[in-house]
Design an enzyme around this catalytic site. Structure first.
Site, mmCIF file in Angstrom:
data_model
loop_
_atom_site.group_PDB
_atom_site.id
_atom_site.type_symbol
_atom_site.label_atom_id
_atom_site.label_comp_id
_atom_site.label_asym_id
_atom_site.label_seq_id
_atom_site.Cartn_x
_atom_site.Cartn_y
_atom_site.Cartn_z
ATOM 1 N N THR A 1 0.872 -1.183 0.000
ATOM 2 C CA THR A 1 0.000 0.000 0.000
ATOM 3 C C THR A 1 0.904 1.225 0.000
ATOM 4 O O THR A 1 2.034 1.170 0.498
ATOM 5 C CB THR A 1 -0.888 0.054 1.257
ATOM 6 O OG1 THR A 1 -0.039 0.215 2.387
ATOM 7 C CG2 THR A 1 -1.716 -1.190 1.416
ATOM 8 N N GLU B 1 -6.080 -3.865 -0.230
ATOM 9 C CA GLU B 1 -6.473 -4.968 0.652
ATOM 10 C C GLU B 1 -7.705 -5.725 0.174
ATOM 11 O O GLU B 1 -8.043 -6.765 0.716
ATOM 12 C CB GLU B 1 -6.728 -4.432 2.072
ATOM 13 C CG GLU B 1 -5.475 -3.992 2.814
ATOM 14 C CD GLU B 1 -5.078 -2.545 2.552
ATOM 15 O OE1 GLU B 1 -5.495 -1.984 1.527
ATOM 16 O OE2 GLU B 1 -4.338 -1.977 3.383
ATOM 17 N N LYS C 1 -14.278 16.033 13.446
ATOM 18 C CA LYS C 1 -15.174 15.775 14.571
ATOM 19 C C LYS C 1 -15.491 17.097 15.242
ATOM 20 O O LYS C 1 -14.682 17.658 15.957
ATOM 21 C CB LYS C 1 -14.524 14.788 15.540
ATOM 22 C CG LYS C 1 -14.286 13.461 14.834
ATOM 23 C CD LYS C 1 -13.729 12.395 15.741
ATOM 24 C CE LYS C 1 -13.669 11.080 15.001
ATOM 25 N NZ LYS C 1 -12.349 10.645 14.623
ATOM 26 N N TRP D 1 -19.894 14.347 13.112
ATOM 27 C CA TRP D 1 -18.854 14.212 12.096
ATOM 28 C C TRP D 1 -19.187 15.021 10.844
ATOM 29 O O TRP D 1 -20.316 15.010 10.384
ATOM 30 C CB TRP D 1 -18.685 12.734 11.709
ATOM 31 C CG TRP D 1 -18.029 11.903 12.772
ATOM 32 C CD1 TRP D 1 -17.678 12.314 14.017
ATOM 33 C CD2 TRP D 1 -17.653 10.532 12.682
ATOM 34 N NE1 TRP D 1 -17.099 11.277 14.712
ATOM 35 C CE2 TRP D 1 -17.088 10.167 13.916
ATOM 36 C CE3 TRP D 1 -17.745 9.560 11.682
ATOM 37 C CZ2 TRP D 1 -16.606 8.879 14.165
ATOM 38 C CZ3 TRP D 1 -17.280 8.282 11.933
ATOM 39 C CH2 TRP D 1 -16.708 7.952 13.169
HETATM 40 P P1 ADP Z 1 -3.417 3.453 0.002
HETATM 41 O O1 ADP Z 1 -4.042 3.025 1.274
HETATM 42 O O2 ADP Z 1 -2.055 3.030 -0.162
HETATM 43 O O3 ADP Z 1 -3.711 4.871 -0.436
HETATM 44 P P2 ADP Z 1 -5.107 2.153 -1.961
HETATM 45 O O4 ADP Z 1 -4.671 2.521 -3.310
HETATM 46 O O5 ADP Z 1 -5.389 0.763 -1.665
HETATM 47 O O6 ADP Z 1 -4.026 2.568 -1.061
HETATM 48 O O7 ADP Z 1 -6.299 3.114 -1.580
HETATM 49 C C1 ADP Z 1 -7.422 2.718 -0.902
HETATM 50 C C2 ADP Z 1 -8.176 3.889 -0.369
HETATM 51 O O8 ADP Z 1 -8.478 4.837 -1.398
HETATM 52 C C3 ADP Z 1 -9.523 3.515 0.187
HETATM 53 O O9 ADP Z 1 -9.417 3.010 1.490
HETATM 54 C C4 ADP Z 1 -10.269 4.834 0.127
HETATM 55 O O10 ADP Z 1 -9.956 5.662 1.218
HETATM 56 C C5 ADP Z 1 -9.725 5.464 -1.114
HETATM 57 N N1 ADP Z 1 -10.647 5.236 -2.227
HETATM 58 C C6 ADP Z 1 -10.581 4.298 -3.176
HETATM 59 N N2 ADP Z 1 -11.614 4.411 -4.038
HETATM 60 C C7 ADP Z 1 -12.363 5.446 -3.605
HETATM 61 C C8 ADP Z 1 -13.567 6.079 -4.054
HETATM 62 N N3 ADP Z 1 -14.205 5.684 -5.140
HETATM 63 N N4 ADP Z 1 -14.041 7.104 -3.327
HETATM 64 C C9 ADP Z 1 -13.410 7.546 -2.224
HETATM 65 N N5 ADP Z 1 -12.274 7.010 -1.763
HETATM 66 C C10 ADP Z 1 -11.753 5.979 -2.438
#
Ligand code: ADP
Length: 543
Positions: free
Chosen positions: A187, A332, A441, A446
């Site tokens: 990640t 994940e 918050k 929220w």
């Molecule tokens: P990292 O945690 O390394 O940034 P990822 O590429 O796996 O890695 O990103 C996942 C995160 O990206 C999600 O947990 C979410 O917060 C955000 N995310 C992914 N797709 C969307 C979406 N369509 N809308 C809002 N947030 C998103």
């Protein structure tokens, strides 16, 4: 009693084998990092070369479970690595070159990569990395011998083409347990140190089936797919697996991800659909508008990785005739978790109500179950209003990180804590309101930073916006809106706030607006709020 069906473990090599046999003449087209004309060949040829690679890896002593790294763009060679490495039960470790140098060193050492395949573009980077990466026995340039610099001294340096040329295309893919590890992706560490997500053959195949379904990618043998999303981050959302599973023609853009190069490929290769993060599509939209251009064949795009701004979804649909499907997922979850495709009953709704649903992150795809819980872990109602921590589980959701880097992300009853905050409506449409660390918050309630950001970028003078919480003596936190004005636009803080009025609850109104020249981003193009919080530490709200 057991069923009486053949026991054939699900294996990644089975996908390319299938495509070579049944879609053998379907094309894979790549733009190469070393330049020259587009590279074209077929699934049958790709399979042959993946088998040559498997022979080469075996000869080099790569064993079951060994990690083999890649630093590469979306190209046919990277595709061969996906299949050749996993096919012999080794682990294809895709490395994101956009990470910071220290993170790259950390990741390569943590994974203990034995070989590292890299594109010509990354030669300077690899030269810097090599002294810090003692586990890497061989550095292999993804090009022919003619591109190997004479003066370069990296351990075991060789060219990919010469490696393959020495091998036969005869190879029997071994059969092994479908739970065997296949690939590894760290990640990007938006919030923490990079953590390795270790996929299996089984999880990858199940994800590929699920992601191909009509309400998700809806891809078939009539489609031409161009993944803009990189193969070095979360397996390009599974496209390199889905394309051979379905027999789609695959168009791989290499390093040329600017709007003009993408448009040229969309048109010349008759691309029907694509996938990528919102930033890329904003660039393309501007390019299309400037030149009054239209797409001849592009009909659909999966947009995810970050919240898809409503303005983007509307513009692509109304101006360019391209349907955007908003998707949510994370490394994940392999990564697809939800897609906002409407149900039949929702197609009867007024257009604005449909639009409101399409901008949500959407419904769970088969293989993903999800729930929202409050701070005490108690389930919250699916009423589209209550928001809480989003939990997921399923056969392509991580159960632990590689080498158990961060235990404790699972609940006692086996759900994965996503770190996202969301609502779920009665129809099952999930809507991300924030990352748990970004939610503001205020007085025990929220406020969604994402909602405020989406509204701010809808202003014609704003190109990008971020909202963070700043300490407040009475409310504990209040929102601060940090925005970038488009060049030549002169907008005041009051005008921007007035634009938000009526669109949000009065108590969501940011207490202050700051204009900046640019916002910090992570390696994967997401807003780097940890940096913004540092930059604005000690910010005083005017009383
Ligand atoms: P990292 O945690 O390394 O940034 P990822 O590429 O796996 O890695 O990103 C996942 C995160 O990206 C999600 O947990 C979410 O917060 C955000 N995310 C992914 N797709 C969307 C979406 N369509 N809308 C809002 N947030 C998103």
């Amino acid at each position: 009693m057991l069923g009486l069906m053949m026991h054939q473990p699900l294996r990644i090599a089975g996908l390319i084998e299938h495509a070579a046999k049944w879609h053998g003449t379907t094309e894979i087209v790549s733009r190469l990092p070393e330049g020259g004309p587009l590279h074209r060949y077929t699934y049958a040829e790709a399979h042959g070369r993946a088998k040559q690679l498997a022979n080469a890896l075996t000869r080099l002593g790569v064993q079951n479970g060994d990690r083999v790294g890649t630093l590469a763009w979306n190209t046919h060679r990277h595709l061969e690595l996906y299949y050749g490495i996993s096919g012999i039960a080794a682990v294809c470790h895709t490395i994101n070159p956009r990470l910071f140098f220290e993170q790259l060193v950390y990741i390569i050492n943590h994974a203990q990569d034995r070989l590292l395949f890299f594109d010509l573009t990354f030669l300077p980077l690899v030269t810097k990395l090599a002294p810090h990466c003692p586990t890497v026995e061989k550095w292999i340039l993804l090009a022919g011998d003619e591109h190997l610099p004479a003066e370069l001294a990296l351990p075991g340096l060789a060219s990919y083409e010469s490696l393959l040329a020495a091998e036969s295309a005869e190879f029997e893919w071994p059969v092994f347990d479908e739970n065997t590890a296949s690939s590894l992706c760290y990640t990007s560490g938006t919030t923490d140190e990079p953590k390795g997500v270790l996929y299996s053959h089984r999880s990858t195949l199940l994800h590929s089936y699920a992601a191909s379904l009509p309400d998700c990618f809806n891809c078939g043998a009539r489609d031409v797919i161009l993944p803009v999303v990189p193969m070095f981050h979360v397996n390009a959302w599974g496209v390199p697996y889905m394309a051979p599973l379905n027999g789609c023609k695959l168009v791989l853009p290499g390093p040329a991800l600017d709007a003009a190069s993408l448009y040229e490929l969309f048109e010349s290769e008759k691309v029907t659909f694509s996938a990528g993060v919102p930033t890329i599509w904003f660039g393309l939209l501007t390019y299309m508008r400037e030149g009054h251009r239209q797409f001849s064949t592009l009909r659909k795009m999966i947009v995810g990785g970050a919240s898809c701004p409503p303005a983007l979804l509307r513009a692509f649909g109304e101006e360019l005739g391209v349907e955007i499907r908003h998707a949510w997922g994370m490394s994940e979850t392999s990564p697809l978790g939800t897609v906002s495709t409407l149900k039949a009953s929702q197609l009867e709704l007024p257009e604005e109500a449909q639009f409101f649903l399409k901008i949500k992150q959407g419904r769970a795809i088969f293989g993903i179950d999800m729930e929202i819980v409050d701070g005490e872990g108690q389930p919250l109602p699916h009423d589209g209003v209550a928001f809480g921590d989003l939990l997921v589980r399923g056969p392509f959701v991580v159960s632990d990180y590689f080498k158990g880097a961060s235990p404790g992300q699972l609940t006692a009853d086996g759900w994965f804590r996503t770190g996202d905050v969301a609502t779920i409506d009665p129809d099952g449409f999930m809507n991300i309101t924030d990352r748990s660390k970004d939610v503001i918050k205020s007085g025990g309630e929220w406020i969604s930073s994402i909602d405020l950001e989406n509204l701010a970028v809808a202003h014609p003078s704003i190109s990008e916006a971020a909202v963070i919480g700043v300490p407040h003596p009475k409310w504990s936190e209040r929102p601060l809106l940090i925005a970038v004005r488009k060049p030549g636009h002169d907008l005041s803080a009051e005008e921007l706030l007035a634009f938000l009025d009526g669109k949000i609850a009065p108590w969501w109104r940011p207490d202050a607006v700051e204009f900046v020249d640019s916002l910090p981003h992570t390696a994967t193009g997401k807003l780097l709020k940890t940096q913004l919080r540092k930059d604005f530490a000690g910010y005083e709200l005017k009383k």
